[in-house]
Design an enzyme around this catalytic site. Structure first.
Site: not given
Ligand SMILES: Cc1ncc(COP(=O)(O)O)c(C=O)c1O
Length: 410
Positions: A125, A197, A223
């Protein structure tokens, strides 16, 4: 071959069916298949919000002592520990996922000071990649972020220079799932750590951080976990690593004696040192709506339901829409699949827009991928049937060609 009767039979046999009523019902006719983005709201959240606002008026600063505001990060963490294979004392809910990635990636590098490589994949991501790149730059490029596309080659690249294998358990586009235990085994054998993650896994599929031998993990709670838009992120550290280093962000909430107001930092024992500043009390209270529900949900039932919904939807998409240009992009083997199902269509963007207009809320990722995220606590097999029928109609009648569907939202 699956028909509507079969879907209804599966719903009648569903041990989690009773949880559907615990969530606010969407507008009649709308089916939300976006648990991979923002999960459903529990029914009691408005009452919790109202009570929270009353407490603000009534308690003001006394809230810090008479309410559980300061305990919420650990109470909330404990509520979902069983969903990610964690001990209740090893998880907290705090900050956002990006901040937690920074905290734990920097911790990993300090736990392996002699090693300089962060191993990841270019399809991780964006925020995961950016946090690593930014950290490497901050460290004067003393660390190399090595992103390898081929997954076998990535595993083969784990070596004596690898500090940490840094991956998302589930690919946010295709829903491809890493074999966490296998990656951890390979990393451990080479003396490297793993940082996962679990955003597209927690609350949908089986995540076993302890059992897999993982070292560190973070994940979004808005989510599948239904914490609400922007709810704070989960952070997990294997117990043996918790006390070995100061946290990178040594904030006052992570001090050993918070209200001593000391001038020297002394880290709190265990996972609590990873707290930074004042918790997001209102967001925490809203997310407690879902997290109180999660305490009642056996992980085995959750995984069985998610598997059943996934297999039903995949079959229906192929059966009803396969001849109309829909091709499943997610792994055929459920063990290799994450929380959502992705499918390709040549005109995926307009199709996704036409689906929205027809009351099926999925999401679109370029170039042509539509994602359906399956929230097991509130979706039924009949919902999957209806969604597939609406998609079929859109494709048969080619309503997606309408000019109003050509501007695509994310
Ligand atoms: C795999 C993954 N990690 C992190 C995030 C974003 O994290 P944050 O905006 O809470 O920092 C997302 C958002 O969709 C995601 O899909």
């Amino acid at each position: 071959m699956i028909d509507l009767d079969r879907c209804r039979q599966l719903d009648a046999d569903d041990p989690l069916a009773g949880f559907r009523d615990r969530f606010a019902a969407p507008e009649a006719g709308t089916i939300f298949l976006d648990a991979n983005s923002v999960g459903a709201m529990p029914r009691d959240v408005p009452a919790r919000a109202a009570r929270m606002l009353e407490l603000w008026v009534e308690q003001r600063r006394r809230g810090w002592t008479v309410s559980d505001w300061l305990e919420k990060p650990s109470l909330l963490g404990a509520s979902i520990a069983h969903l990610i294979g964690a001990r209740p004392d090893d998880v907290i809910v705090t900050d956002n996922t990006s901040v937690n990635l920074f905290k734990l990636l920097s911790l990993a590098l300090r736990l392996r000071p002699e090693r300089k490589v962060v191993l990841t994949e270019p399809g991780n991501f964006p925020t995961d990649l950016f946090i690593a790149q930014g950290l490497a730059r901050y460290l004067g490029n003393a660390v190399e972020v090595r992103a390898i596309d081929d997954r076998e080659a990535l595993l083969d690249a784990i070596g004596a220079d690898t500090a940490v294998v840094y991956l998302s358990h589930v690919d946010y586009r295709t829903s491809w799932r890493w074999d966490m235990a296998e990656v951890c085994r390979r990393a451990r054998a080479a003396g490297a750590l793993t940082l996962w993650d679990v955003s597209h896994a927690a609350g949908a599929i089986d995540v076993d951080l302890e059992g897999s031998g993982a070292d560190l993990a973070v994940g979004c709670t808005y989510k599948y976990l239904c914490g609400g838009p922007g709810s704070p992120s989960l952070l997990w550290i294997r117990q043996e690593h918790q006390d070995r280093e100061w946290p990178t962000i040594a904030g006052w909430m992570g001090h050993a004696d918070l209200f001593a107001f000391a001038s020297e930092y002394e880290p709190a024992p265990g996972i609590m040192r990873q707290l930074t500043g004042t918790p997001a009390v209102i967001a925490d209270e809203l997310m407690a709506g879902a997290f109180d529900i999660w305490r009642e949900v056996p992980i085995a039932d959750l995984v069985a339901k998610h598997r059943s919904l996934s297999e039903t939807l995949k079959t229906l998409l192929e059966q009803e829409c396969g001849d109309l240009g829909v091709a499943i992009d997610s792994p055929a083997d459920y063990e290799r699949q994450g929380g959502h199902i992705a499918f390709r269509h040549e005109h995926g963007g307009p199709v996704s827009e036409a689906l929205l207009a027809a009351g099926v809320v999925g999401s679109f990722r370029k170039p042509g991928v539509v994602r359906f995220g399956l929230g097991p606590l509130y979706l039924s097999h009949e919902d999957c049937w209806i969604a597939a029928q609406r998609l079929k109609k859109i494709l048969e009648t080619e309503t997606w060609r309408d000019t109003k569907y050509q501007k695509v939202s994310v």
